[in-house]
Enzyme design. Structure first.
Site, PDB file in Angstrom:
ATOM      1  N   GLN A 295      -0.273  83.307 -67.675  1.00  0.00           N
ATOM      2  CA  GLN A 295       0.313  84.513 -67.324  1.00  0.00           C
ATOM      3  C   GLN A 295       0.675  85.984 -67.883  1.00  0.00           C
ATOM      4  OE1 GLN A 295       5.003  82.671 -67.782  1.00  0.00           O
ATOM      5  NE2 GLN A 295       3.726  81.075 -67.139  1.00  0.00           N
TER       6      GLN A 295
ATOM      7  N   HIS B  12       3.844  89.712 -67.545  1.00  0.00           N
ATOM      8  CA  HIS B  12       5.228  89.807 -66.591  1.00  0.00           C
ATOM      9  C   HIS B  12       4.840  91.467 -66.098  1.00  0.00           C
ATOM     10  CE1 HIS B  12       6.289  85.789 -67.149  1.00  0.00           C
ATOM     11  NE2 HIS B  12       6.329  86.001 -68.350  1.00  0.00           N
TER      12      HIS B  12
ATOM     13  N   GLU C  93      10.353  88.455 -72.767  1.00  0.00           N
ATOM     14  CA  GLU C  93      11.222  87.807 -73.127  1.00  0.00           C
ATOM     15  C   GLU C  93      10.392  87.422 -74.788  1.00  0.00           C
ATOM     16  OE1 GLU C  93       8.920  84.967 -69.844  1.00  0.00           O
ATOM     17  OE2 GLU C  93       7.121  84.317 -71.846  1.00  0.00           O
TER      18      GLU C  93
ATOM     19  N   HIS D 205      -0.086  85.253 -71.409  1.00  0.00           N
ATOM     20  CA  HIS D 205       0.533  84.471 -72.573  1.00  0.00           C
ATOM     21  C   HIS D 205       0.527  82.988 -71.507  1.00  0.00           C
ATOM     22  CE1 HIS D 205       3.858  85.884 -71.246  1.00  0.00           C
ATOM     23  NE2 HIS D 205       4.265  84.573 -70.894  1.00  0.00           N
TER      24      HIS D 205
ATOM     25  N   ARG E  30      -0.368  85.069 -62.220  1.00  0.00           N
ATOM     26  CA  ARG E  30      -0.744  83.353 -62.768  1.00  0.00           C
ATOM     27  C   ARG E  30      -1.943  83.898 -62.914  1.00  0.00           C
ATOM     28  NH1 ARG E  30       3.357  81.806 -60.037  1.00  0.00           N
ATOM     29  NH2 ARG E  30       4.887  80.700 -61.178  1.00  0.00           N
TER      30      ARG E  30
END
Length: 399
Positions: A96, A98, A133, A260, A279
């Site tokens: 995926q 982001h 993240e 990642h 995804r």
């Protein structure tokens, strides 16, 4: 201080045993993937202030400055800027990426304009926020992160001796790195029908054979993917990415657009307050290839584990430095000495080993067992932390 009641998300990729073991609970027999701690409306924590459990997002919305502090509201808005989780993948999580903040805002607005419900399976943007993240391993934790250099990826694919991979290998030979990676990933993700089935089957067989001959070699991590996701082109896409193994206490930061996947282990994750995911494979969920390719950053990298640094002026605190201010993760490995937590910003404190005790300025005491967490509003007064042998993570913001 609010001890939090948190939700476990039972995604299919979750371990059956890892989270129950951390929380001191009996396994249910079902996968338990993520423990959410925070105020994301998708699964907010709950706190009881004497009138029954209430959603943390609603408590904050009722008095943003009282809960978050004026400085945090002025800087990040009237919502908790971060979401803290424990991740427990038993099988690989989907490959995926982001979106950036601008991409998330535009995508969210566009899908709203189309009338796509927020809970629709084919929705890409469930909020208007980005999702950088930081993960910190609680034991051995491995995953895939960022693109290999095109020449390295081409050599890895060529080493399998699979004819169906030759077109991808040729694309990786383009002079421009971004072009090589984008065309190679697009070619893999648009494989379909019998051609895709044969390519994945032959790649899985070759990966298994190579890993059997060299169990510590570069193909070994991909045997888990081949086993758990038979027929998924994510196996080939994953070979384009770096494999990373983290030891306990090591961390990894992932910014917008970095592809990642997490393969196995247990980790603490701190991220911006978002649930936007595009995804690329290893999932039965919706995959929007054109949107994914628009969001991904096509640049090779060599990810290195991030180690904590001592925080000047806060004895015992070890900080994982990241290039954004919306979240800040630090760790205390407690000895017999009491430590202080600054109270100027909102924070969530999570105990991952041993038992910890927090004492507020008014003398209120709250005990945390392993796996328990507490929300500390921005009161402006420090909270004392103790608990010999305990490991505690502190999630807050940088003001």
């Amino acid at each position: 201080m609010d001890k939090l009641v948190n939700t476990v998300r039972p995604y299919a990729w979750g371990s059956v045993t890892a989270l129950p073991a951390l929380l001191g609970q009996e396994p249910t027999g079902e996968p338990q993937a993520e423990l959410w701690m925070g105020a994301h409306p998708g699964d907010p924590s709950r706190a009881d202030r004497g009138d029954g459990p209430r959603r943390l997002d609603e408590l904050i919305a009722a008095d943003p400055e009282g809960e978050l502090g004026a400085a945090s509201v002025a800087r990040f808005g009237p919502a908790l800027p971060f979401l803290l989780k424990i991740l427990a993948p038993g099988i690989p999580i989907s490959i995926q990426a982001h979106p950036s903040l601008d991409q998330a805002r535009a995508g969210y607005a566009a899908e709203n304009a189309l009338g796509i419900p927020l809970d629709a399976p084919h929705r890409n943007y469930r909020d208007a926020n980005h999702k950088p993240e930081l993960i910190c391993a609680l034991g051995d934790f491995d995953g895939l992160c960022g693109f290999r250099r095109p020449a390295e990826a081409a050599a890895l694919l060529a080493g399998l001796g699979v004819p169906a991979l030759e077109p991808v290998i040729v694309l990786l030979g383009a002079e421009d790195e971004s072009e090589a990676l984008s065309r190679a990933l697009a070619a893999v993700l648009t494989l379909s029908g019998p051609e895709a089935a044969a390519a994945v089957r032959d790649t899985a067989e070759a990966v298994g054979k190579a890993a059997a001959e060299d169990p510590d070699g570069p193909y070994a991590p991909y045997t888990r993917i081949a086993r758990d996701f038979p027929g998924d082109v994510g196996l080939i896409a994953g070979l384009l990415l770096n494999h990373v193994l983290l030891r306990a206490g090591e961390a990894l930061y992932l910014g917008a657009g970095v592809p990642h996947a997490y393969l196995h282990g247990l980790c603490v994750e701190l991220q911006a307050n978002s649930d936007n995911v595009l995804r690329a494979g290893l999932t039965p969920k919706h995959i929007d290839v054109p949107e994914l390719l628009r969001v991904v950053e096509f640049a090779a990298c060599s990810p290195e584990p991030l180690l904590p640094v001592t925080v000047e002026g806060t004895p015992g605190e070890e900080l994982y430095p990241v290039p954004i201010d919306e979240f800040r993760l630090s760790r205390f490995v407690l000895d017999g000495r009491e430590r202080g937590l600054d109270g100027r910003a909102p924070q969530i404190v999570l105990c991952t080993a041993g038992a910890a005790r927090l004492t507020a300025a008014d003398g209120t005491v709250l005990d945390l067992a392993r796996g328990e967490s507490v929300f500390l509003p921005a009161t402006g007064t420090p909270t004392r932390l103790a608990g010999p042998g305990a490991t505690v993570f502190r999630a807050t913001v940088t003001l």
